[in-house]
Design an enzyme around this catalytic site. Sequence first.
Site: not given
Length: 590
Positions: A41, A44-45
């Site tokens: 995650h 992704e950011h």
Amino acid sequence: MIVLSNGVRIFINSNMNKDIYLGIASFGFENDIGEILGIAHLLEHILISFDSSKFVANASTARKYMSFWCCSIKGKSNYIDSINTLISWFFNNNKLRDNFCLNDIKNHIKELENEYYFRNEVFHCMDVLTFLENGDLYNGGRIDMLNNLESVNNMLYNRMHKIIGPNIVIFVKELNKNCLMLIQNSFGTLPSCPMSFSFPNFSNIDGKIIMMPSPFYTVMIKVSLSISNVISIMCLFETYHLIDYETVGNDLYVTLSFVKESDYENFINGVSTLKFNNVPNYTVLSLCDDFLMNAYLCFPWLSNDINNYLSTVRYSQNMFKNLEEDIQNSILLKKYIVVYPHFSKTVFNKNDSQMHKIVILDCLNEIKEDQLPKLNVNLMKKQTKNEIFIKYNDSSLIKYIIFAIGYKNNILRGNEGVSIHHQFSSEDIKSILESDTFLKYSKSKPAAMYQYLLLSFFVSGYSIEDILLNRESTIKLLKQYNNKILFGKKSRYDITTKSNFVCGIIKNKNINNNVITNTMWELKKKGLIYSMEHTKIDKRIFYIFMFTIYPDEVFLYLSKKFLSHCLIVSKTGNIEDFSSMKKDVIIKLC
């Protein structure tokens, strides 16, 4: 479909709203098990970055994959600009990005913590399947990752070098020579196989009952991972509500949700069974691009257009009959997982490493092999597109908002209420909203109500005391009576609620949706918020709302950016206190 020499699959999808949509299989948070949970995650950011005045874009991380999309804004950029922008998230000067600024990593970790806070205030976002696989109930990353920055940085580097061609799926709106060349010179240069392999150790997760907050009684039934079953499930998803699928490791589960407890009990006790006799004879499935991307990433052996399989597999009632028998056999052998609605915060028997609490039990019911089902499960059939309009003063407003959020339906805010687009019949919606479990579920996350309560404070002539007496609705917006908002000397109200957030009204002569969107992204880049909602009140006035674990820092930023402002800063406390919220109501006599 076009397959590049390294295995990258490219599909032309002229109907999607995105210019380019890319997915990476075997790249989701399931791969974090055994490492630092949240690496996927976080990556992704870090990767996604764009000019919000020229593009609309987003990314998401699921259990098994990661996806990214980009779309140009007409008059600000073009189609090829979108392609180049998405490529730039992964490649820099034709080389794979694998070196990231530590300060950016820190800010994005803070943003992840804000996302965790936002999701837990508005949703119940616990992933029980990953928890049963030896992960956590929340796997999106927490702020304690700041304590392991060197390890985090190394894992980000290693994760980027696990991207391989066969795991890449790309949807493009159109495929011209220039577009194909750009993709070939970037994603087409990825290796065909990874330099290193890792094999997550998955536990047996069948035969479990998970008690947790849920609007439905859900049963996830393991079925054979076959092309016939996959196409059958897609046809069922196209036809019915409350039917979907999950993949865990290499296993396929059909998910079936029930509104009534009696229907759920009849199903797992063998009293009722599924019959798919009324599925239309589809020649084309009108599945959305998100569902299609999910399918191609979860089932990498789908090497052709989904609709081609309808004729190749020659789907028929016999195909559904096989799935029915597969499901019935799994129920008999307890090859399923149950999510049972449970809202107590004090009753639990398990917790994850983040101390999230849950109840997990073994399935103990027994079904005799010679027991024949007497009933058929009633399924909710999807309708043509419908629309509901709910006024802000309707006592059912919050229930409908939570219903719409849960089904990812479009919510359009107007001056007098919200419009919700959906595919349910009026009878089915009524049965859901009036069920005991949905009522408990909708009341279990009261934070969603604050946005609408405080909106009404600013745009109506009512006091906060009057508004709090109508918590199940909001006071009707009085814009039709031409209320005028005047900015006084007091620009900040400090209150105590059950949540940390900042909201209020801002004014600027050049303010518009783009200014608001840019403000949101500036705050996100600083790690101060995850998301910001906004409603246009007047030509130069917007109402904004955002959950944040840094309310004072957000207020400071907004107060400097918008000189005309009146903001509410809420901090968490055991007892709500709105006593500071006083306003003057000026009545003009004509």
